[in-house]
Write a protein that holds these residues in place. Structure first.
Motif, PDB file in Angstrom:
ATOM      1  N   LEU A 126     -44.846  75.593  24.595  1.00  0.00           N
ATOM      2  CA  LEU A 126     -44.709  74.199  24.161  1.00  0.00           C
ATOM      3  C   LEU A 126     -45.840  73.329  24.682  1.00  0.00           C
ATOM      4  O   LEU A 126     -46.275  72.395  24.003  1.00  0.00           O
ATOM      5  CB  LEU A 126     -43.368  73.634  24.638  1.00  0.00           C
ATOM      6  CG  LEU A 126     -42.114  74.226  24.014  1.00  0.00           C
ATOM      7  CD1 LEU A 126     -40.870  73.649  24.674  1.00  0.00           C
ATOM      8  CD2 LEU A 126     -42.074  73.988  22.512  1.00  0.00           C
ATOM      9  N   ARG A 131     -49.592  77.111  18.593  1.00  0.00           N
ATOM     10  CA  ARG A 131     -48.662  78.224  18.787  1.00  0.00           C
ATOM     11  C   ARG A 131     -48.701  79.100  17.539  1.00  0.00           C
ATOM     12  O   ARG A 131     -48.256  78.670  16.458  1.00  0.00           O
ATOM     13  CB  ARG A 131     -47.244  77.696  19.043  1.00  0.00           C
ATOM     14  CG  ARG A 131     -47.056  77.069  20.414  1.00  0.00           C
ATOM     15  CD  ARG A 131     -45.720  76.352  20.548  1.00  0.00           C
ATOM     16  NE  ARG A 131     -45.668  75.162  19.699  1.00  0.00           N
ATOM     17  CZ  ARG A 131     -46.226  73.993  20.005  1.00  0.00           C
ATOM     18  NH1 ARG A 131     -46.889  73.860  21.140  1.00  0.00           N
ATOM     19  NH2 ARG A 131     -46.131  72.967  19.171  1.00  0.00           N
ATOM     20  N   ILE A 154     -38.967  69.990  29.480  1.00  0.00           N
ATOM     21  CA  ILE A 154     -38.678  70.481  28.136  1.00  0.00           C
ATOM     22  C   ILE A 154     -37.776  69.518  27.362  1.00  0.00           C
ATOM     23  O   ILE A 154     -37.848  69.444  26.135  1.00  0.00           O
ATOM     24  CB  ILE A 154     -38.070  71.906  28.179  1.00  0.00           C
ATOM     25  CG1 ILE A 154     -38.105  72.535  26.771  1.00  0.00           C
ATOM     26  CG2 ILE A 154     -36.687  71.909  28.777  1.00  0.00           C
ATOM     27  CD1 ILE A 154     -37.676  73.981  26.741  1.00  0.00           C
ATOM     28  N   LEU A 158     -39.574  69.154  23.878  1.00  0.00           N
ATOM     29  CA  LEU A 158     -39.000  69.859  22.732  1.00  0.00           C
ATOM     30  C   LEU A 158     -38.590  68.929  21.588  1.00  0.00           C
ATOM     31  O   LEU A 158     -38.911  69.209  20.428  1.00  0.00           O
ATOM     32  CB  LEU A 158     -37.813  70.717  23.199  1.00  0.00           C
ATOM     33  CG  LEU A 158     -37.314  71.790  22.235  1.00  0.00           C
ATOM     34  CD1 LEU A 158     -38.422  72.760  21.862  1.00  0.00           C
ATOM     35  CD2 LEU A 158     -36.137  72.548  22.855  1.00  0.00           C
ATOM     36  N   ILE A 161     -41.444  67.912  19.365  1.00  0.00           N
ATOM     37  CA  ILE A 161     -42.023  68.965  18.530  1.00  0.00           C
ATOM     38  C   ILE A 161     -41.097  69.344  17.385  1.00  0.00           C
ATOM     39  O   ILE A 161     -41.537  69.481  16.241  1.00  0.00           O
ATOM     40  CB  ILE A 161     -42.367  70.196  19.388  1.00  0.00           C
ATOM     41  CG1 ILE A 161     -43.467  69.833  20.390  1.00  0.00           C
ATOM     42  CG2 ILE A 161     -42.812  71.377  18.521  1.00  0.00           C
ATOM     43  CD1 ILE A 161     -43.768  70.930  21.394  1.00  0.00           C
ATOM     44  N   LEU A 187     -41.620  74.665  15.391  1.00  0.00           N
ATOM     45  CA  LEU A 187     -41.857  75.100  16.767  1.00  0.00           C
ATOM     46  C   LEU A 187     -43.189  75.821  16.893  1.00  0.00           C
ATOM     47  O   LEU A 187     -43.847  75.756  17.935  1.00  0.00           O
ATOM     48  CB  LEU A 187     -40.716  76.017  17.217  1.00  0.00           C
ATOM     49  CG  LEU A 187     -40.744  76.530  18.649  1.00  0.00           C
ATOM     50  CD1 LEU A 187     -40.668  75.384  19.647  1.00  0.00           C
ATOM     51  CD2 LEU A 187     -39.600  77.507  18.890  1.00  0.00           C
TER      52      LEU A 187
END
Length: 270
Positions: A126, A131, A154, A158, A161, A187
């Motif tokens: 993350l 990614r 996170i 998170l 994202i 993600l």
């Protein structure tokens, strides 16, 4: 460079960091944690490196904290000063804590996710700039199944994202998702077959190395990661200041020259 728990390979202008405990699914130990930060910082300081690829050896990216160490981890270790130190005073301290130091690196970080990315492995992905996932990759937060909480920022990262609803789902259920669902959530940037993963990551790293200004990449990465802390006005003010400096840079001159002369760019990062 030689490390005990990871491989550090420089090829042209690309640094590839391979987590190398395949027999333990590249689970993090304190040694690996210290070596990983050292490697990322070294790549960030090296003027000859323009992109960083992070991946895992064997069938996993990183399965999280090694259970043997987690079981005996002192509670106060989470706040130990050795893990929280800043290394670049020009970067926000927010991004220089225990696992959030990837954004402080002035080079783009590409996570090539070859297999399981769980817990701290997911957190590292993350905090990367790109990614790319193998079609064999699986993802899980895992914390709730261990009696833990949303660690290392996170809960902040998170939702930004994948959105609040998806973040709540993954954090509270700790369920595993495959690469297809990870792509649908946003993600990951893309999913490729396992045999093409590293070639795809290197192709992206090569593009970042050869085709665009490292000065521009360095500055825009900083802008992107700092924007969540800024108002629109603050973001515009920062951009205006950076624009004045970019118009005076050698990379700007080269950006115009290679376009007019119809030749490959020769950016220096200055």
């Amino acid at each position: 460079m030689t490390y005990e728990t990871l491989n550090y390979i420089v090829d042209d202008a690309i640094a590839t960091i391979i987590l190398n405990r395949p027999q333990r699914m590249n689970a993090l130990t304190k040694i690996m944690e210290a070596e990983l930060r050292s490697a990322v910082e070294a790549a960030g300081r090296d003027e000859n490196i323009r992109a960083i690829i992070l991946t895992g050896a064997g069938r996993a990216f990183c399965a999280g904290m090694d259970m043997d160490e987690l079981e005996v981890l002192p509670p106060e270790d989470i706040q130990a000063e050795q893990w929280m130190r800043p290394y670049d005073m020009n970067r926000r301290a927010d991004y220089q804590t225990r696992y959030s130091y990837f954004p402080a690196a002035p080079k783009p970080v590409i996570s090539a996710i070859n297999g399981a990315a769980a817990g701290l492995g997911l957190i590292m992905a993350l905090y990367s700039d790109f990614r790319i996932a193998s079609d064999k990759a699986v993802f899980a937060t895992a914390f709730a199944k261990r009696g833990l909480i949303a660690e290392h920022g996170i809960a902040w990262m998170l939702p930004r994202i994948i959105g609040h609803a998806n973040a709540t789902d993954l954090l509270l259920t700790s369920r595993k998702i495959d690469a297809t669902e990870a792509l649908s959530m946003g993600l990951v940037n893309r999913v490729v077959s396992a045999d093409l993963l590293m070639d795809t990551a290197r192709q992206l790293a090569r593009q970042l190395s050869d085709e665009v200004s490292p000065r521009s990449v360095r500055t825009m990465k900083k802008q992107l990661w700092e924007a969540p802390f800024q108002s629109l006005g603050e973001s515009v003010t920062q951009a205006n200041t950076e624009m004045v400096m970019s118009l005076q840079s050698e990379d700007f001159k080269e950006g115009i020259a290679h376009f007019v002369e119809r030749r490959p760019a020769r950016f220096t990062g200055c």
